[in-house]
Write a protein that holds these residues in place. Structure first.
Motif, PDB file in Angstrom:
ATOM      1  N   ARG A  32      -8.309   9.962   4.389  1.00 35.62           N
ATOM      2  CA  ARG A  32      -8.938   9.377   3.214  1.00 35.62           C
ATOM      3  C   ARG A  32      -8.337   8.014   2.921  1.00 35.62           C
ATOM      4  NH1 ARG A  32      -8.027  11.290  -3.052  1.00 35.62           N
ATOM      5  NH2 ARG A  32      -9.177   9.580  -4.026  1.00 35.62           N
ATOM      6  N   VAL A  33      -9.195   7.048   2.611  1.00 36.48           N
ATOM      7  CA  VAL A  33      -8.763   5.729   2.158  1.00 36.48           C
ATOM      8  C   VAL A  33      -9.307   5.541   0.751  1.00 36.48           C
ATOM      9  CG1 VAL A  33      -8.818   3.242   2.580  1.00 36.48           C
ATOM     10  CG2 VAL A  33      -8.751   4.835   4.517  1.00 36.48           C
ATOM     11  N   ASP A  34      -8.430   5.190  -0.187  1.00 29.53           N
ATOM     12  CA  ASP A  34      -8.842   5.104  -1.592  1.00 29.53           C
ATOM     13  C   ASP A  34      -9.995   4.121  -1.804  1.00 29.53           C
ATOM     14  OD1 ASP A  34      -6.951   6.957  -2.171  1.00 29.53           O
ATOM     15  OD2 ASP A  34      -5.716   5.695  -3.461  1.00 29.53           O
ATOM     16  N   ALA A  35      -9.964   3.016  -1.066  1.00 25.62           N
ATOM     17  CA  ALA A  35     -11.078   2.058  -1.104  1.00 25.62           C
ATOM     18  C   ALA A  35     -11.876   2.249   0.185  1.00 25.62           C
ATOM     19  CB  ALA A  35     -10.552   0.626  -1.212  1.00 25.62           C
ATOM     20  N   PRO A  36     -12.946   3.033   0.166  1.00 25.41           N
ATOM     21  CA  PRO A  36     -13.679   3.374   1.399  1.00 25.41           C
ATOM     22  C   PRO A  36     -14.121   2.168   2.208  1.00 25.41           C
ATOM     23  CG  PRO A  36     -14.432   4.721  -0.441  1.00 25.41           C
ATOM     24  CD  PRO A  36     -13.537   3.679  -1.033  1.00 25.41           C
ATOM     25  N   GLU A  37     -14.374   1.052   1.524  1.00 26.47           N
ATOM     26  CA  GLU A  37     -14.848  -0.135   2.243  1.00 26.47           C
ATOM     27  C   GLU A  37     -13.755  -0.730   3.150  1.00 26.47           C
ATOM     28  OE1 GLU A  37     -13.323  -1.536  -1.822  1.00 26.47           O
ATOM     29  OE2 GLU A  37     -14.398   0.184  -0.970  1.00 26.47           O
ATOM     30  N   SER A  89      -5.145  -4.644  -0.520  1.00 25.73           N
ATOM     31  CA  SER A  89      -6.110  -5.694  -0.201  1.00 25.73           C
ATOM     32  C   SER A  89      -6.561  -5.498   1.240  1.00 25.73           C
ATOM     33  CB  SER A  89      -5.475  -7.088  -0.359  1.00 25.73           C
ATOM     34  OG  SER A  89      -4.576  -7.331   0.702  1.00 25.73           O
ATOM     35  N   PRO A  90      -7.657  -6.150   1.656  1.00 26.70           N
ATOM     36  CA  PRO A  90      -8.079  -6.045   3.055  1.00 26.70           C
ATOM     37  C   PRO A  90      -7.002  -6.500   4.033  1.00 26.70           C
ATOM     38  CG  PRO A  90      -9.839  -6.965   1.715  1.00 26.70           C
ATOM     39  CD  PRO A  90      -8.616  -6.909   0.829  1.00 26.70           C
ATOM     40  N   LYS A  91      -6.167  -7.466   3.631  1.00 25.77           N
ATOM     41  CA  LYS A  91      -5.119  -7.971   4.502  1.00 25.77           C
ATOM     42  C   LYS A  91      -4.066  -6.909   4.812  1.00 25.77           C
ATOM     43  CE  LYS A  91      -5.470 -12.802   2.991  1.00 25.77           C
ATOM     44  NZ  LYS A  91      -4.745 -13.927   2.344  1.00 25.77           N
ATOM     45  N   ALA A  92      -3.993  -5.869   3.970  1.00 27.28           N
ATOM     46  CA  ALA A  92      -2.967  -4.834   4.159  1.00 27.28           C
ATOM     47  C   ALA A  92      -3.279  -3.916   5.333  1.00 27.28           C
ATOM     48  CB  ALA A  92      -2.814  -4.013   2.880  1.00 27.28           C
ATOM     49  N   ALA A  93      -4.500  -3.947   5.849  1.00 27.21           N
ATOM     50  CA  ALA A  93      -4.876  -3.022   6.929  1.00 27.21           C
ATOM     51  C   ALA A  93      -3.979  -3.180   8.150  1.00 27.21           C
ATOM     52  CB  ALA A  93      -6.343  -3.230   7.309  1.00 27.21           C
ATOM     53  N   VAL A  94      -3.671  -4.408   8.531  1.00 31.38           N
ATOM     54  CA  VAL A  94      -2.862  -4.647   9.736  1.00 31.38           C
ATOM     55  C   VAL A  94      -1.437  -4.116   9.567  1.00 31.38           C
ATOM     56  CG1 VAL A  94      -1.891  -6.399  11.269  1.00 31.38           C
ATOM     57  CG2 VAL A  94      -4.270  -6.578  10.515  1.00 31.38           C
ATOM     58  N   PRO A  95      -0.710  -4.504   8.503  1.00 27.04           N
ATOM     59  CA  PRO A  95       0.658  -3.981   8.385  1.00 27.04           C
ATOM     60  C   PRO A  95       0.718  -2.475   8.154  1.00 27.04           C
ATOM     61  CG  PRO A  95       0.076  -5.305   6.463  1.00 27.04           C
ATOM     62  CD  PRO A  95      -0.978  -5.540   7.486  1.00 27.04           C
ATOM     63  N   VAL A  96      -0.246  -1.907   7.443  1.00 30.52           N
ATOM     64  CA  VAL A  96      -0.240  -0.463   7.234  1.00 30.52           C
ATOM     65  C   VAL A  96      -0.463   0.246   8.565  1.00 30.52           C
ATOM     66  CG1 VAL A  96      -1.457   1.462   6.155  1.00 30.52           C
ATOM     67  CG2 VAL A  96      -0.865  -0.557   4.800  1.00 30.52           C
ATOM     68  N   ALA A  97      -1.385  -0.262   9.375  1.00 29.25           N
ATOM     69  CA  ALA A  97      -1.596   0.315  10.703  1.00 29.25           C
ATOM     70  C   ALA A  97      -0.328   0.195  11.546  1.00 29.25           C
ATOM     71  CB  ALA A  97      -2.765  -0.383  11.394  1.00 29.25           C
ATOM     72  N   GLY A 113       0.824  -1.201   0.000  1.00 25.37           N
ATOM     73  CA  GLY A 113       0.000   0.000   0.000  1.00 25.37           C
ATOM     74  C   GLY A 113       0.856   1.247   0.000  1.00 25.37           C
ATOM     75  N   ARG A 114       0.184   2.393   0.199  1.00 22.25           N
ATOM     76  CA  ARG A 114       0.861   3.690   0.222  1.00 22.25           C
ATOM     77  C   ARG A 114       0.197   4.564   1.281  1.00 22.25           C
ATOM     78  NH1 ARG A 114      -0.065   2.317  -5.010  1.00 22.25           N
ATOM     79  NH2 ARG A 114       1.645   2.463  -6.532  1.00 22.25           N
ATOM     80  N   VAL A 115       1.018   5.445   1.851  1.00 21.01           N
ATOM     81  CA  VAL A 115       0.505   6.437   2.788  1.00 21.01           C
ATOM     82  C   VAL A 115       1.092   7.787   2.418  1.00 21.01           C
ATOM     83  CG1 VAL A 115       0.491   7.222   5.175  1.00 21.01           C
ATOM     84  CG2 VAL A 115       0.245   4.775   4.683  1.00 21.01           C
ATOM     85  N   ASP A 116       0.254   8.790   2.281  1.00 16.33           N
ATOM     86  CA  ASP A 116       0.713  10.168   2.094  1.00 16.33           C
ATOM     87  C   ASP A 116       0.591  10.866   3.446  1.00 16.33           C
ATOM     88  OD1 ASP A 116       1.593  12.518   0.871  1.00 16.33           O
ATOM     89  OD2 ASP A 116      -0.451  13.176   0.453  1.00 16.33           O
ATOM     90  N   PRO A 117       1.715  11.061   4.166  1.00 11.67           N
ATOM     91  CA  PRO A 117       1.638  11.513   5.553  1.00 11.67           C
ATOM     92  C   PRO A 117       1.784  13.023   5.713  1.00 11.67           C
ATOM     93  CG  PRO A 117       3.855  10.814   5.080  1.00 11.67           C
ATOM     94  CD  PRO A 117       3.087  10.706   3.772  1.00 11.67           C
ATOM     95  N   ALA A 118       1.410  13.480   6.884  1.00 16.64           N
ATOM     96  CA  ALA A 118       1.655  14.850   7.327  1.00 16.64           C
ATOM     97  C   ALA A 118       1.660  14.810   8.850  1.00 16.64           C
ATOM     98  CB  ALA A 118       0.569  15.800   6.822  1.00 16.64           C
ATOM     99  N   ARG A 119       2.009  15.955   9.452  1.00 13.06           N
ATOM    100  CA  ARG A 119       1.974  16.048  10.910  1.00 13.06           C
ATOM    101  C   ARG A 119       1.222  17.301  11.319  1.00 13.06           C
ATOM    102  NH1 ARG A 119       7.760  15.477  13.579  1.00 13.06           N
ATOM    103  NH2 ARG A 119       8.501  16.226  11.555  1.00 13.06           N
ATOM    104  N   GLU A 120       0.379  17.150  12.321  1.00 14.80           N
ATOM    105  CA  GLU A 120      -0.295  18.289  12.943  1.00 14.80           C
ATOM    106  C   GLU A 120      -0.059  18.174  14.438  1.00 14.80           C
ATOM    107  OE1 GLU A 120      -4.397  18.427  11.900  1.00 14.80           O
ATOM    108  OE2 GLU A 120      -4.014  18.607   9.736  1.00 14.80           O
ATOM    109  N   GLY A 121       0.851  18.990  14.956  1.00 16.25           N
ATOM    110  CA  GLY A 121       1.201  18.865  16.364  1.00 16.25           C
ATOM    111  C   GLY A 121       1.772  17.486  16.622  1.00 16.25           C
TER     112      GLY A 121
END
Length: 391
Positions: free
Chosen positions: A372-377, A345-353, A325-333
């Motif tokens: 925002r998540v590209d696949a809202p589901e 894929s749904p399996k990517a949720a755990v490693p991305v987190a 997957g990919r993450v476009d990050p930023a920081r606020e405080g």
């Protein structure tokens, strides 16, 4: 083009991927005793870039391999005791000081270059060298100013001179201070045993090709050439004598070479789960990234905002030896913001987190917010994992 010997070994696509991951420091237990300096020697080049979102790219490179290394520790490891120098390799890169002799071919090419974009006023070069000898190390500002106007490209004569001296090898960048280069004379900064241009062009190229092959594990001619931005014909001229061995890789469709040591034992050990800088040498060459991981990676920082697909500084997520997957990050405080997340894929949720929580802790954030998540589901799966890990 050189007539190629038949490949000695056939590799599956998965074998080549695992070899590449180990060569780049992502498989097996990290060498914590060698630390950041070990990562630099292992990779041979760490790319620099001005963009800083979570951190600058040269900080993200050891973080991705070692985990939460202190940022001052990273800077000290690069610059203290002249362990490294900055020069033009894949791009502007931090290089192990041991590689100074290998870039003699590039220094000679710069010295013989007939045309330059910036005009060098008479006498300024000698004056800069004289000032560095008397007062160095100095920034361009210390030397008299980097620019004539506010335009980024409008260098002062002093800046032109010191950058020319850097390319020639008379001057070395020994540190980045507030992102400004700090210059000193090579005769003072480079250890005497390394301060020479005695290697001829062929030997420089042979060594760089060998080192690139070792850092890649396995690669095509284009992969090997790209590592230090060599020309294809330069690679062709020396690869037969470089110590790399010809191999064939399933699905690559092009001749390849491998580090013979990488073929001796299969890669084993744990796989890192981490965010990667877009300038990480694992993924900095798009064609290779697509070939090895089936993953299209493009830095969109310089793409107009309305044309971006994955975000300004989308960072690939590595997990289980795959890009998931990919993450476009930023920081606020003290909140790490995932402005845009792509899950393959749904399996990517755990490693991305997991990657997000670890990165947040490294940059002293206590919370993670997903915008925002590209696949809202898949959003609920990701946010649920984050809530569990942060609880």
């Amino acid at each position: 083009m050189t007539t190629l010997p038949p490949p000695a070994t056939e590799l599956s696509a998965d074998e080549a991927r695992r070899i590449a991951l180990r060569a780049q420091g992502f498989v097996g237990a990290p060498d914590r005793r060698a630390g950041v300096r070990g990562v630099l020697r292992h990779l041979g080049a760490v790319q620099l870039d001005t963009i800083s979102v979570l951190a600058r790219s040269h900080e993200l490179i050891p973080y991705a391999r070692l985990g939460a290394v202190g940022r001052k520790t990273v800077e000290d490891a690069y610059w203290k005791d002249t362990h490294a120098f900055e020069y033009w390799s894949h791009a502007a890169c931090i290089l192990p000081i041991e590689e100074w002799p290998h870039f003699a071919f590039r220094r000679r090419a710069y010295r013989n270059r007939p045309h330059w974009n910036h005009h060098l006023p008479d006498g300024v070069y000698d004056q800069v060298v004289k000032q560095l000898r008397a007062e160095g190390p100095l920034t361009a500002t210390d030397l008299g100013g980097a620019k004539r106007t506010s335009e980024w490209w409008d260098w002062s004569g002093t800046k032109v001179a010191v950058e020319r001296a850097l390319m020639y090898g008379e001057v070395v960048c020994v540190e980045r201070r507030g992102w400004k280069r700090v210059y000193d004379l090579a005769e003072r900064a480079v250890p005497p045993s390394l301060l020479h241009d005695e290697l001829d062009d062929a030997e420089c190229l042979r060594r760089l090709v060998r080192l690139a092959g070792r850092s890649l594990g396995v690669g095509t001619r284009a992969d090997i050439a790209d590592y230090h931005r060599l020309k294809a014909e330069q690679v062709d001229a020396v690869i037969a004598d470089s110590g790399l061995v010809p191999v064939s890789v399933e699905g690559w469709g092009k001749p390849a070479w491998a580090d013979p040591e990488a073929l001796e034992t299969p890669p084993r050990g744990r796989h890192r789960t981490t965010l990667l800088s877009p300038f990480d040498s694992l993924v900095w060459e798009r064609a290779r990234t697509e070939r090895i991981f089936g993953f299209t990676h493009r830095l969109e920082a310089y793409v107009p905002k309305q044309k971006r697909v994955h975000g300004y500084f989308a960072m690939p997520v590595l997990a289980g030896g795959r890009l998931v997957g990919r993450v476009d990050p930023a920081r606020e405080g003290r909140t790490l913001v995932a402005k845009q997340v792509t899950l393959d894929s749904p399996k990517a949720a755990v490693p991305v987190a997991q990657a997000l929580v670890e990165a947040a802790g490294w940059v002293d954030c206590t919370d993670v917010r997903v915008e925002r998540v590209d696949a809202p589901e898949l959003r609920e799966a990701l946010t649920s994992e984050l809530a569990r890990m942060l609880a």
